[in-house]
Design an enzyme around this catalytic site. Sequence first.
Site, short mmCIF file in Angstrom:
data_model
loop_
_atom_site.label_atom_id
_atom_site.label_comp_id
_atom_site.label_asym_id
_atom_site.label_seq_id
_atom_site.Cartn_x
_atom_site.Cartn_y
_atom_site.Cartn_z
N LYS A 56 13.30 -29.45 -66.82
CA LYS A 56 14.04 -28.18 -66.84
C LYS A 56 15.02 -28.19 -65.66
CE LYS A 56 10.20 -25.44 -68.75
NZ LYS A 56 10.58 -25.57 -70.17
N MET A 85 16.26 -27.95 -57.65
CA MET A 85 15.31 -26.97 -58.19
C MET A 85 14.74 -27.36 -59.55
SD MET A 85 16.54 -23.22 -57.37
CE MET A 85 17.60 -24.18 -56.30
N PRO A 86 14.87 -28.61 -59.96
CA PRO A 86 14.37 -28.98 -61.29
C PRO A 86 12.85 -28.84 -61.37
CG PRO A 86 15.76 -30.70 -60.35
CD PRO A 86 15.49 -29.70 -59.28
N TYR A 87 12.40 -28.68 -62.58
CA TYR A 87 10.95 -28.66 -62.86
C TYR A 87 10.69 -29.72 -63.90
CZ TYR A 87 6.50 -27.21 -64.82
OH TYR A 87 5.20 -27.21 -65.27
N VAL A 146 10.10 -29.79 -58.42
CA VAL A 146 8.66 -29.69 -58.72
C VAL A 146 8.30 -30.63 -59.88
CG1 VAL A 146 6.83 -28.15 -59.58
CG2 VAL A 146 8.53 -27.28 -57.94
#
Lengths: 69, 69, 69, 69, 69, 69
Positions: free
Chosen positions: B7, C1-3, C41
């Site tokens: 994501k 900020m990737p997940y 994350v």
Amino acid sequence: MPYVNIKITREGVTPAQKAELIKGATDLLVKVLNKNPATTVVVINEVEMEDWGIGGLPVEEYRKTLTSS
Amino acid sequence: MPYVNIKITREGVTPAQKAELIKGATDLLVKVLNKNPATTVVVINEVEMEDWGIGGLPVEEYRKTLTSS
Amino acid sequence: MPYVNIKITREGVTPAQKAELIKGATDLLVKVLNKNPATTVVVINEVEMEDWGIGGLPVEEYRKTLTSS
Amino acid sequence: MPYVNIKITREGVTPAQKAELIKGATDLLVKVLNKNPATTVVVINEVEMEDWGIGGLPVEEYRKTLTSS
Amino acid sequence: MPYVNIKITREGVTPAQKAELIKGATDLLVKVLNKNPATTVVVINEVEMEDWGIGGLPVEEYRKTLTSS
Amino acid sequence: MPYVNIKITREGVTPAQKAELIKGATDLLVKVLNKNPATTVVVINEVEMEDWGIGGLPVEEYRKTLTSS
């Protein structure tokens, strides 16, 4: 470091409401678990009405059954 | 048979970069766990900026606080 | 900020291999999209064999069909 | 109270087919686990072709390798 | 009908704290979007420390780098 | 290549029932969208009762309110 995902139907949620959801979810993790806001990720998914099912029906059809019953 | 979900915020990621992410994630599973690429699924989700929160704020507002601090 | 979420079957993956997956996935996001590792994350989910299906069968049964064919 | 998520590539799935997926998934949970349809949520995610990888390639490229092999 | 998923590291969260997270997330959806609590699903995932990565490291190692820097 | 995720509360679901869910979900994707079973992944997540909330309460407490009302 929490990751919060909020899935809702796409029904006109405004940017301001999304900001409120982000703030509220983050504050909740701070209050209950003392988490660090700076590493708390909140992702909102707006789902098209035809893609959300409940009661075995697409949500709009399901709601009609509620209002007609 | 792994399933990898990436994501990221929607900020102009190109098809070529997505192909690189798909290849890289698949290669990683092959290298580390000897998984079969043919059944390794990678799904990329681009998330609108207003739908991604960090530090209790929508990401664009959060970034302003970083640059202004 | 990737997940990044990696789902794999629970088949004896070691902590060292998990660390390699975490590093590899993070390095990939840095290399391809220049993301900040400090807010990237990675979450690994090990899924019980009976909870993973492919070809309409639980994975262990499916694998038997491959070896016996 | 089950939550079912179906991820498929965006390849012209019709609202009628989505309704069929919602009904079928809900009926499955009723039949196998006697779940209450009224609290069974089904969410369909259509994923862009360039966002879906298999075999280390975006799915369209992967399919070309299958047809050309 | 919202679906909220909260992923946190497994670090001794108590049932009472989980109940607080469930109530808080539900109240948030009621307050901001006037959603019906009876169809608002909240799912909490506790993730093992070795399965959670940040900064390219398993979270426990990452925290050591913060305290030692 | 579909990916189906079924989240249910951990309430004694048997391996046989899980196999039925896997088969049923796969058959559904074959029937409705003519998908290839060999690349259709189904993942079942059993969620602890204290981790599943509805109506603002952990599910067991919620059920008590239904039986007592």
